[in-house]
Design a protein around this motif. Structure first.
Motif, PDB file in Angstrom:
ATOM      1  N   UNK A 113     -21.926 -63.781  12.131  1.00 31.90           N
ATOM      2  CA  UNK A 113     -21.796 -63.650  13.572  1.00 31.90           C
ATOM      3  C   UNK A 113     -20.405 -63.148  13.949  1.00 31.90           C
ATOM      4  N   UNK A 114     -20.282 -62.744  15.191  1.00 33.35           N
ATOM      5  CA  UNK A 114     -19.019 -62.219  15.721  1.00 33.35           C
ATOM      6  C   UNK A 114     -18.116 -63.403  16.064  1.00 33.35           C
ATOM      7  N   UNK A 115     -17.407 -63.934  15.068  1.00 33.00           N
ATOM      8  CA  UNK A 115     -16.691 -65.204  15.245  1.00 33.00           C
ATOM      9  C   UNK A 115     -15.175 -65.090  15.105  1.00 33.00           C
ATOM     10  N   UNK A 116     -14.687 -63.957  14.595  1.00 34.49           N
ATOM     11  CA  UNK A 116     -13.249 -63.802  14.411  1.00 34.49           C
ATOM     12  C   UNK A 116     -12.657 -62.990  15.558  1.00 34.49           C
ATOM     13  N   UNK A 117     -11.438 -63.335  15.939  1.00 35.33           N
ATOM     14  CA  UNK A 117     -10.742 -62.534  16.947  1.00 35.33           C
ATOM     15  C   UNK A 117     -10.497 -61.140  16.395  1.00 35.33           C
ATOM     16  N   UNK A 118     -10.878 -60.132  17.165  1.00 31.06           N
ATOM     17  CA  UNK A 118     -10.634 -58.750  16.768  1.00 31.06           C
ATOM     18  C   UNK A 118      -9.154 -58.450  16.950  1.00 31.06           C
ATOM     19  N   UNK A 119      -8.434 -58.109  15.881  1.00 34.34           N
ATOM     20  CA  UNK A 119      -6.996 -57.836  16.021  1.00 34.34           C
ATOM     21  C   UNK A 119      -6.691 -56.577  16.832  1.00 34.34           C
ATOM     22  N   UNK A 120      -7.729 -55.775  17.131  1.00 36.53           N
ATOM     23  CA  UNK A 120      -7.483 -54.512  17.833  1.00 36.53           C
ATOM     24  C   UNK A 120      -7.871 -54.579  19.315  1.00 36.53           C
TER      25      UNK A 120
ATOM     26  N   UNK B 225      -9.562 -57.536  22.653  1.00 37.06           N
ATOM     27  CA  UNK B 225      -9.688 -58.941  23.048  1.00 37.06           C
ATOM     28  C   UNK B 225     -11.066 -59.488  22.700  1.00 37.06           C
ATOM     29  N   UNK B 226     -11.870 -58.693  21.952  1.00 40.98           N
ATOM     30  CA  UNK B 226     -13.214 -59.103  21.586  1.00 40.98           C
ATOM     31  C   UNK B 226     -13.249 -59.823  20.248  1.00 40.98           C
ATOM     32  N   UNK B 227     -14.411 -59.763  19.584  1.00 40.30           N
ATOM     33  CA  UNK B 227     -14.602 -60.468  18.321  1.00 40.30           C
ATOM     34  C   UNK B 227     -15.212 -59.525  17.283  1.00 40.30           C
ATOM     35  N   UNK B 228     -15.078 -59.887  16.028  1.00 42.37           N
ATOM     36  CA  UNK B 228     -15.687 -59.145  14.920  1.00 42.37           C
ATOM     37  C   UNK B 228     -16.202 -60.142  13.894  1.00 42.37           C
ATOM     38  N   UNK B 229     -17.026 -59.654  12.970  1.00 42.84           N
ATOM     39  CA  UNK B 229     -17.537 -60.526  11.905  1.00 42.84           C
ATOM     40  C   UNK B 229     -16.512 -60.592  10.772  1.00 42.84           C
ATOM     41  N   UNK B 230     -16.596 -61.615   9.928  1.00 35.80           N
ATOM     42  CA  UNK B 230     -15.687 -61.696   8.776  1.00 35.80           C
ATOM     43  C   UNK B 230     -15.770 -60.459   7.875  1.00 35.80           C
ATOM     44  N   UNK B 231     -16.980 -59.896   7.713  1.00 36.58           N
ATOM     45  CA  UNK B 231     -17.132 -58.722   6.846  1.00 36.58           C
ATOM     46  C   UNK B 231     -16.435 -57.505   7.458  1.00 36.58           C
ATOM     47  N   UNK B 232     -16.507 -57.365   8.783  1.00 33.44           N
ATOM     48  CA  UNK B 232     -15.818 -56.260   9.450  1.00 33.44           C
ATOM     49  C   UNK B 232     -14.315 -56.393   9.270  1.00 33.44           C
ATOM     50  N   UNK B 233     -13.815 -57.601   9.463  1.00 29.95           N
ATOM     51  CA  UNK B 233     -12.381 -57.850   9.283  1.00 29.95           C
ATOM     52  C   UNK B 233     -11.957 -57.513   7.859  1.00 29.95           C
ATOM     53  N   UNK B 234     -12.784 -57.945   6.898  1.00 25.91           N
ATOM     54  CA  UNK B 234     -12.475 -57.685   5.488  1.00 25.91           C
ATOM     55  C   UNK B 234     -12.399 -56.179   5.208  1.00 25.91           C
TER      56      UNK B 234
ATOM     57  N   UNK C 263     -24.256 -48.023  18.526  1.00 23.57           N
ATOM     58  CA  UNK C 263     -23.844 -48.511  17.210  1.00 23.57           C
ATOM     59  C   UNK C 263     -23.625 -50.023  17.227  1.00 23.57           C
ATOM     60  N   UNK C 264     -22.823 -50.521  16.312  1.00 26.28           N
ATOM     61  CA  UNK C 264     -22.684 -51.970  16.133  1.00 26.28           C
ATOM     62  C   UNK C 264     -21.429 -52.548  16.795  1.00 26.28           C
ATOM     63  N   UNK C 265     -20.734 -51.783  17.613  1.00 28.88           N
ATOM     64  CA  UNK C 265     -19.507 -52.283  18.253  1.00 28.88           C
ATOM     65  C   UNK C 265     -19.730 -53.580  19.040  1.00 28.88           C
ATOM     66  N   UNK C 266     -20.782 -53.671  19.872  1.00 27.35           N
ATOM     67  CA  UNK C 266     -20.970 -54.917  20.638  1.00 27.35           C
ATOM     68  C   UNK C 266     -21.294 -56.132  19.768  1.00 27.35           C
ATOM     69  N   UNK C 267     -21.711 -55.904  18.518  1.00 28.39           N
ATOM     70  CA  UNK C 267     -22.027 -56.994  17.598  1.00 28.39           C
ATOM     71  C   UNK C 267     -20.825 -57.365  16.731  1.00 28.39           C
ATOM     72  N   UNK C 268     -19.718 -56.645  16.903  1.00 25.36           N
ATOM     73  CA  UNK C 268     -18.535 -56.905  16.083  1.00 25.36           C
ATOM     74  C   UNK C 268     -18.691 -56.406  14.669  1.00 25.36           C
ATOM     75  N   UNK C 269     -19.588 -55.426  14.468  1.00 31.10           N
ATOM     76  CA  UNK C 269     -19.872 -54.927  13.116  1.00 31.10           C
ATOM     77  C   UNK C 269     -19.527 -53.446  12.975  1.00 31.10           C
ATOM     78  N   UNK C 270     -18.618 -52.945  13.796  1.00 36.84           N
ATOM     79  CA  UNK C 270     -18.236 -51.536  13.714  1.00 36.84           C
ATOM     80  C   UNK C 270     -16.795 -51.353  14.140  1.00 36.84           C
ATOM     81  N   UNK C 271     -16.147 -50.363  13.545  1.00 39.15           N
ATOM     82  CA  UNK C 271     -14.786 -49.998  13.924  1.00 39.15           C
ATOM     83  C   UNK C 271     -14.669 -48.477  13.965  1.00 39.15           C
ATOM     84  N   UNK C 272     -13.765 -47.988  14.808  1.00 39.21           N
ATOM     85  CA  UNK C 272     -13.419 -46.571  14.856  1.00 39.21           C
ATOM     86  C   UNK C 272     -11.988 -46.418  14.375  1.00 39.21           C
ATOM     87  N   UNK C 273     -11.796 -45.579  13.366  1.00 41.59           N
ATOM     88  CA  UNK C 273     -10.481 -45.381  12.758  1.00 41.59           C
ATOM     89  C   UNK C 273      -9.973 -43.995  13.145  1.00 41.59           C
TER      90      UNK C 273
END
Length: 335
Positions: A210-217, A219-228, A251-261
């Protein structure tokens, strides 16, 4: 009075809308979230198809590993079983030739003294115990060998089932990508560094997160796998600006499962070129090379999309601008 109430209601609606809308880039702000378009259908289809493909692949990999372990176990037991079986065969043959217990009884009766009688009892008992141990050992080895062979056969059946799932999900992914322009050469770099694998379940499958970690980028949240995955990219030297959570969009941004680099170091700008394009290409190749370790669903970069089920395809889902065409950033979605 009525006009004043109406004005207040309109103002309130404007404020609500402002808070409900996803954070966007202010004019000239390169760090605002890129507008990747509104292709929710593609994201949902790729999510469903590739999630099940990845889970099947994970179970398949674990099954193959288990099958290899069982094969080694079977080979070791067969080597151990051969001399034990030969020993038991010798015991059986000797018992048949000598009449078994009749000869043993005769040997005990035909003794010259109590001491000799006791010695022969001990000898007979020792032989009997050895024979019993060898027969018991043979019985256990034969059972364990049969169990190991059955387990190996079960793993083969499991692999066949997972392969069938993968074939179906590959077709689903191809269907989701049907509006694209077909296969593409893609972005590959054999020198891409290896990422540390993300945690898995005991059977090799990916745990639900689940989206449980603070997104460092944001004010939202991300999953542990996304953070990893984001941290592994930074450890590998990809330290340009990036952004993950968004409250809405494709895409998966609202679920905390996506990032744009971002390809550029300071944020999302125009079409990447020169060193920035090389950076984006190397980053896309890094995620693809480590897809199995990180749990990558798909990668989009410079008008191409990669999925584990279907490989690289030309991407035509954009609107002709750098953000929706993904020519200024690498999009990463995770299971």
């Amino acid at each position: 009075m009525r006009r004043r109430v109406l004005i207040l209601m309109v103002a309130a609606l404007v404020l609500i809308g402002a808070f409900a809308a996803p954070a966007g880039a202010a004019p000239g702000d390169p760090t605002g979230a890129p507008n990747e378009g509104t292709d929710l259908t593609l994201g949902e289809k790729l999510d469903a198809a590739n999630t099940e493909w990845l889970q099947a692949q994970a179970v398949l990999d674990q099954s193959k590993k288990r099958q290899a372990e069982l094969a080694a176990q079977v080979e070791a037991m067969q080597k151990e079983l051969e001399p034990v079986r030969a020993s038991v065969n010798v015991i059986a043959a000797a018992a048949y030739r000598t009449g078994g217990n009749v000869r043993l009884t005769s040997a005990l009766v035909n003794t010259d003294s109590p001491e000799q009688f006791m010695d022969r009892i001990l000898l007979v008992n020792t032989i009997a115990q050895y024979n019993d141990r060898q027969i018991g050992r043979l019985t256990k080895l034969e059972k364990d060998l049969a169990d190991a062979k059955k387990a190996a056969d079960d793993e083969v059946a499991k692999q066949q089932a997972q392969s069938a799932i993968q074939a179906k999900k590959k077709a689903d992914a191809e269907s989701a990508l049907a509006k694209m322009k077909g296969r593409a050469d893609g972005y590959v770099n054999v020198n891409s560094p290896l990422a540390t694998p993300a945690p898995r379940n005991a059977d090799g499958s990916w745990p639900a997160e689940n989206c449980i970690l603070d997104d460092p980028t944001t004010t939202g949240c991300i999953t542990p796998r996304t953070y990893h995955a984001a941290q592994e990219a930074r450890k590998a030297g990809f330290t340009h600006f990036y952004s993950c959570f968004r409250p809405s969009g494709p895409y998966e941004h609202p679920k905390g499962r996506a990032c744009d680099f971002a390809a550029a170091s300071d944020g999302f700008g125009g079409v990447a070129s020169g060193a920035d394009k090389t950076y984006g290409t190397n980053l896309a190749a890094f995620f693809v090379k480590n897809a199995s370790s990180l749990g990558v669903l798909y990668v989009i970069w410079f008008r191409q999309v990669w999925t584990p089920a279907a490989g690289w395809h030309a991407y035509s889902g954009g609107n002709g601008d750098p953000s929706s065409d993904h020519t200024n950033h690498v999009h990463l979605s995770l299971i």
